[in-house]
Design an enzyme around this catalytic site. Sequence first.
Site, mmCIF file in Angstrom:
data_model
loop_
_atom_site.group_PDB
_atom_site.id
_atom_site.type_symbol
_atom_site.label_atom_id
_atom_site.label_comp_id
_atom_site.label_asym_id
_atom_site.label_seq_id
_atom_site.Cartn_x
_atom_site.Cartn_y
_atom_site.Cartn_z
ATOM 1 N N ASP A 217 0.866 -1.179 0.000
ATOM 2 C CA ASP A 217 0.000 0.000 0.000
ATOM 3 C C ASP A 217 0.902 1.228 0.000
ATOM 4 O O ASP A 217 1.883 1.283 0.749
ATOM 5 C CB ASP A 217 -0.899 -0.027 1.252
ATOM 6 C CG ASP A 217 -2.056 0.966 1.155
ATOM 7 O OD1 ASP A 217 -1.790 2.162 0.932
ATOM 8 O OD2 ASP A 217 -3.217 0.554 1.313
ATOM 9 N N ILE A 218 0.596 2.203 -0.865
ATOM 10 C CA ILE A 218 1.470 3.386 -0.943
ATOM 11 C C ILE A 218 1.153 4.434 0.135
ATOM 12 O O ILE A 218 1.847 5.446 0.236
ATOM 13 C CB ILE A 218 1.449 4.054 -2.345
ATOM 14 C CG1 ILE A 218 0.015 4.344 -2.797
ATOM 15 C CG2 ILE A 218 2.211 3.211 -3.363
ATOM 16 C CD1 ILE A 218 -0.051 5.252 -4.015
ATOM 17 N N GLN B 85 -14.593 2.339 2.088
ATOM 18 C CA GLN B 85 -13.917 1.689 0.954
ATOM 19 C C GLN B 85 -13.697 2.771 -0.097
ATOM 20 O O GLN B 85 -14.644 3.470 -0.491
ATOM 21 C CB GLN B 85 -14.761 0.552 0.361
ATOM 22 C CG GLN B 85 -14.037 -0.152 -0.795
ATOM 23 C CD GLN B 85 -14.863 -1.271 -1.455
ATOM 24 O OE1 GLN B 85 -16.025 -1.485 -1.125
ATOM 25 N NE2 GLN B 85 -14.243 -1.954 -2.403
ATOM 26 N N HIS C 256 -10.094 -5.844 -2.103
ATOM 27 C CA HIS C 256 -8.710 -5.956 -1.619
ATOM 28 C C HIS C 256 -8.708 -6.264 -0.135
ATOM 29 O O HIS C 256 -9.516 -5.738 0.625
ATOM 30 C CB HIS C 256 -7.896 -4.698 -1.920
ATOM 31 C CG HIS C 256 -8.540 -3.421 -1.465
ATOM 32 N ND1 HIS C 256 -9.558 -2.815 -2.178
ATOM 33 C CD2 HIS C 256 -8.330 -2.656 -0.375
ATOM 34 C CE1 HIS C 256 -9.943 -1.716 -1.542
ATOM 35 N NE2 HIS C 256 -9.222 -1.598 -0.439
ATOM 36 N N HIS D 176 -6.484 -5.938 3.178
ATOM 37 C CA HIS D 176 -5.326 -5.262 3.785
ATOM 38 C C HIS D 176 -4.660 -6.218 4.769
ATOM 39 O O HIS D 176 -5.354 -6.836 5.598
ATOM 40 C CB HIS D 176 -5.766 -4.049 4.602
ATOM 41 C CG HIS D 176 -6.395 -2.935 3.838
ATOM 42 N ND1 HIS D 176 -5.717 -1.792 3.489
ATOM 43 C CD2 HIS D 176 -7.660 -2.754 3.378
ATOM 44 C CE1 HIS D 176 -6.542 -0.955 2.861
ATOM 45 N NE2 HIS D 176 -7.731 -1.520 2.777
#
Length: 141
Positions: free
Chosen positions: A30-31, A93, A99, A101
Amino acid sequence: MEDCIFCKIVKGEIPCFKVYEDDQVLAFMDINPISPGHTLIIPKNHAANLAEISDEDLAAVHRASKKVMVGIDKALKASGVACVQLNGRGVNQVVMHYHLHLIPKIPGGPDLPVSKWEIIPGDMDEIKTTAENISNALNNG
Ligand code: 5GP
Ligand code: ZN
């Protein structure tokens, strides 16, 4: 899907820091990490959420989560890993491509509010009624 950011990552049109891939899933960093090692696992097929994803892709994402979690543990010596998956704008979301996490707690790292909520005993009558409502919804299609 045309303008889905995670579909673009699957197609290689947007770069990512990949940690794992197989025929069905991709796992990448995750960025905007909540903590070091925050990883996302997605199905390669587009599905917006838990209601839409196929059983096969769902199983593949969660099989991969086991592998990736062991990798995170090994690499980062995490004291725990929270698996979080959001469905719908009401629970924030943001990316409408399923996705999961994986958010590790690193010794000395930031606190994880996502895994720390206050325990307040509920009203048993209300809990019972809600359980019946959900159960009825499931049984009546
Ligand atoms: P959601 O709130 O939808 O569960 O979380 C979406 C997550 O996707 C966020 O944690 C956000 O930081 C991450 N994200 C959004 N855009 C990108 C991107 O282009 N690349 C990567 N690697 N992560 C992204
Ligand atoms: Zn998509």
